[in-house]
Design a protein around this motif. Structure first.
Motif, PDB file in Angstrom:
ATOM      1  N   GLU A 103     146.002  27.009 129.395  1.00 33.88           N
ATOM      2  CA  GLU A 103     145.498  26.262 128.241  1.00 33.88           C
ATOM      3  C   GLU A 103     146.020  24.822 128.270  1.00 33.88           C
ATOM      4  N   ILE A 104     147.287  24.678 128.585  1.00 38.06           N
ATOM      5  CA  ILE A 104     147.843  23.323 128.626  1.00 38.06           C
ATOM      6  C   ILE A 104     147.202  22.501 129.750  1.00 38.06           C
TER       7      ILE A 104
ATOM      8  N   LEU B 252     144.227  22.858 131.069  1.00 42.11           N
ATOM      9  CA  LEU B 252     142.838  22.518 130.749  1.00 42.11           C
ATOM     10  C   LEU B 252     142.769  21.407 129.708  1.00 42.11           C
ATOM     11  N   ARG B 253     143.605  21.524 128.690  1.00 44.94           N
ATOM     12  CA  ARG B 253     143.592  20.491 127.661  1.00 44.94           C
ATOM     13  C   ARG B 253     144.079  19.156 128.217  1.00 44.94           C
ATOM     14  N   ALA B 254     145.102  19.222 129.083  1.00 43.77           N
ATOM     15  CA  ALA B 254     145.643  17.980 129.635  1.00 43.77           C
ATOM     16  C   ALA B 254     144.637  17.298 130.551  1.00 43.77           C
TER      17      ALA B 254
ATOM     18  N   TYR C 144     141.079  18.157 130.826  1.00 40.95           N
ATOM     19  CA  TYR C 144     139.702  18.003 130.336  1.00 40.95           C
ATOM     20  C   TYR C 144     139.609  17.551 128.883  1.00 40.95           C
ATOM     21  N   GLY C 145     140.723  17.636 128.170  1.00 40.30           N
ATOM     22  CA  GLY C 145     140.642  17.377 126.738  1.00 40.30           C
ATOM     23  C   GLY C 145     141.043  15.968 126.364  1.00 40.30           C
ATOM     24  N   THR C 146     140.694  15.594 125.170  1.00 42.58           N
ATOM     25  CA  THR C 146     141.216  14.354 124.616  1.00 42.58           C
ATOM     26  C   THR C 146     141.825  14.700 123.276  1.00 42.58           C
TER      27      THR C 146
ATOM     28  N   MET D 234     149.988  12.742 136.014  1.00 47.74           N
ATOM     29  CA  MET D 234     149.675  13.963 135.269  1.00 47.74           C
ATOM     30  C   MET D 234     149.965  15.188 136.133  1.00 47.74           C
TER      31      MET D 234
ATOM     32  N   PRO E 186     137.968  13.298 131.080  1.00 44.03           N
ATOM     33  CA  PRO E 186     138.090  11.944 130.546  1.00 44.03           C
ATOM     34  C   PRO E 186     139.190  11.170 131.268  1.00 44.03           C
TER      35      PRO E 186
ATOM     36  N   LEU F 224     152.485  18.344 135.343  1.00 43.38           N
ATOM     37  CA  LEU F 224     151.930  19.696 135.197  1.00 43.38           C
ATOM     38  C   LEU F 224     152.547  20.666 136.216  1.00 43.38           C
TER      39      LEU F 224
ATOM     40  N   ASP G 297     148.168  32.495 130.717  1.00 43.71           N
ATOM     41  CA  ASP G 297     147.290  32.074 129.627  1.00 43.71           C
ATOM     42  C   ASP G 297     147.775  30.758 129.014  1.00 43.71           C
ATOM     43  N   VAL G 298     149.065  30.699 128.776  1.00 42.71           N
ATOM     44  CA  VAL G 298     149.609  29.517 128.104  1.00 42.71           C
ATOM     45  C   VAL G 298     149.536  28.292 129.020  1.00 42.71           C
ATOM     46  N   LEU G 299     149.990  28.457 130.258  1.00 45.48           N
ATOM     47  CA  LEU G 299     149.970  27.317 131.170  1.00 45.48           C
ATOM     48  C   LEU G 299     148.554  26.820 131.387  1.00 45.48           C
TER      49      LEU G 299
ATOM     50  N   THR H  92     133.447  14.869 134.288  1.00 44.85           N
ATOM     51  CA  THR H  92     133.745  16.097 133.533  1.00 44.85           C
ATOM     52  C   THR H  92     135.126  16.049 132.895  1.00 44.85           C
TER      53      THR H  92
END
Lengths: 223, 223
Positions: free
Chosen positions: A210-211, A213-215, A217-219, A176, A168, A180, A206-208, A166
DNA sequence: GAACTGTATCAACAGTGTGTTGAGTGGGTC
DNA sequence: GACCCACTCAACACACTGTTGATACAGTTC
């Protein structure tokens, strides 16, 4: 799973390694009075502007008598922080289970919210703890342990999500996690104390998140 | 574009608001000797363990004479930091142009690397600055200005990338910028001082950059 | 109920740091 | 040679910290 250190209060006994020299008799009230005075004064002004005499006066005793109960001003603050950290830790317990139950987004929110909530009510104490790290090895060690606990938890989450497919691949999970967790420490501290620049109290999470989740789960596919 | 504050040294004159009371004659050497002694001692031990007398002795003068040159120990450190920050700022100038020329990945790397490089050689001074913020309003203001400059630059980058369509929408650009800059501050500081836990010196940039890129350019689609 | 023990208390001291005062010294300069 | 003015420091006045030694006082213990 790395539990937060238990602040060496053994269940029934009251003897704290940082507190009184030995004893167990009455003067418990005095000890409590000192701690309460310190907590109260810390919400008024920084630790550097509070003297041992202030604490003694506030507790209704003389300065030498203060030294009967605590070896130094620092020890008082460390005792307070031990307890605060133990409180925060008990709410923390279950990052992993929160994540499993509620999914990443809501789970993370719950976990970070609990944490932030534990400190929010006593910014003065948080500030004192942070200041103490500048001069006091014990304070550094204590905080290092707390950080290490969080980092271990977050590392486990990231590795788990990666192994499930789930999340990458990317930089090593532990590294990481360190960055974080450090971000949260700094950002929440700045918000708590109203530094400039800092995030508003109702925006931090909210801001933390988002970071995070992107860090995790995101690419990034920059164009 | 928010340039870093210029450390109020007017071009030719040497009169620093934080330095000597008035004058302009010879004793420049003494002033320099004090600053050099301070820089040197700070790499040996923390500011809290350096007395005005240590600085005076190191510069070959008596303690009262020290006060002829600087109003306090703090003022010495602030002068040193002013200069360090000015140095770092001049390397910083060109985040946006670096990004435009080299693309996001390499541009970010260059920008963060310059920054880190400016401080890496004097961890003692960095530590002193950080410690000072606990007790000294001027130090807090100075650092707030520096942070504000970086946040403004990063905000501009994020907004630009979003308007170009190369970065997705998300939390407000300025708020993302604040959190990311705070993460760097904390992580790089921890690395510089070898805190535990912290990232290794040769790993900091890789990890921070991955988080920055994912936070700015990535989206999270958790499964 | 006198002697003993250990908690609890503080006046007075010793030490270390900060920042200030006031009295110099010595090199220009008019 | 009188006068600035940058520069210097011994001596002082405080504000802290942490320690000593004497003392009060509450329970035992016999």
């Amino acid at each position: 799973m790395a539990t937060v250190p238990q602040a060496e209060t053994s269940p029934a006994s009251a003897s704290n390694s940082r507190g009184r020299r030995n004893t167990r008799a009455s003067g418990d009230d005095r000890e409590r009075a000192i701690l309460e005075t310190a907590e109260q004064l810390l919400e008024e002004r920084p630790l550097s502007e509070i003297s041992v005499d202030d604490l003694a006066k506030g507790a209704g005793i003389s300065r030498p008598t203060f030294y009967f109960y605590f070896p130094s001003k620092d020890a008082v603050v460390l005792t307070i922080i031990d307890r605060l950290v133990a409180d925060a830790g008990s709410g923390q317990e279950a990052i992993l289970t929160a994540l499993a139950e509620a999914g990443p987004q809501a789970g993370l929110r719950t976990a970070l919210q609990n944490l932030y909530g534990a400190f929010r009510s006593r910014p003065g104490v948080v500030r004192a703890g942070s200041d103490l790290r500048a001069t006091n090895q014990e304070a550094r060690d204590l905080w290092a342990q707390v950080m290490e606990g969080w980092v271990a938890d977050v590392t486990a989450v990231i590795e788990f999500e990666r192994s499930r497919g789930t999340a990458p691949a990317g930089q090593p999970a532990r590294e990481m996690a360190i960055a974080l967790v450090q971000m949260n420490e700094r950002a929440q501290y700045a918000t708590l104390l109203g530094e400039e620049p800092s995030l508003e109290g109702d925006r931090v999470l909210d801001v933390l998140i988002e970071i995070w989740l992107r860090a995790i789960y995101g690419t990034a596919e920059p164009g």
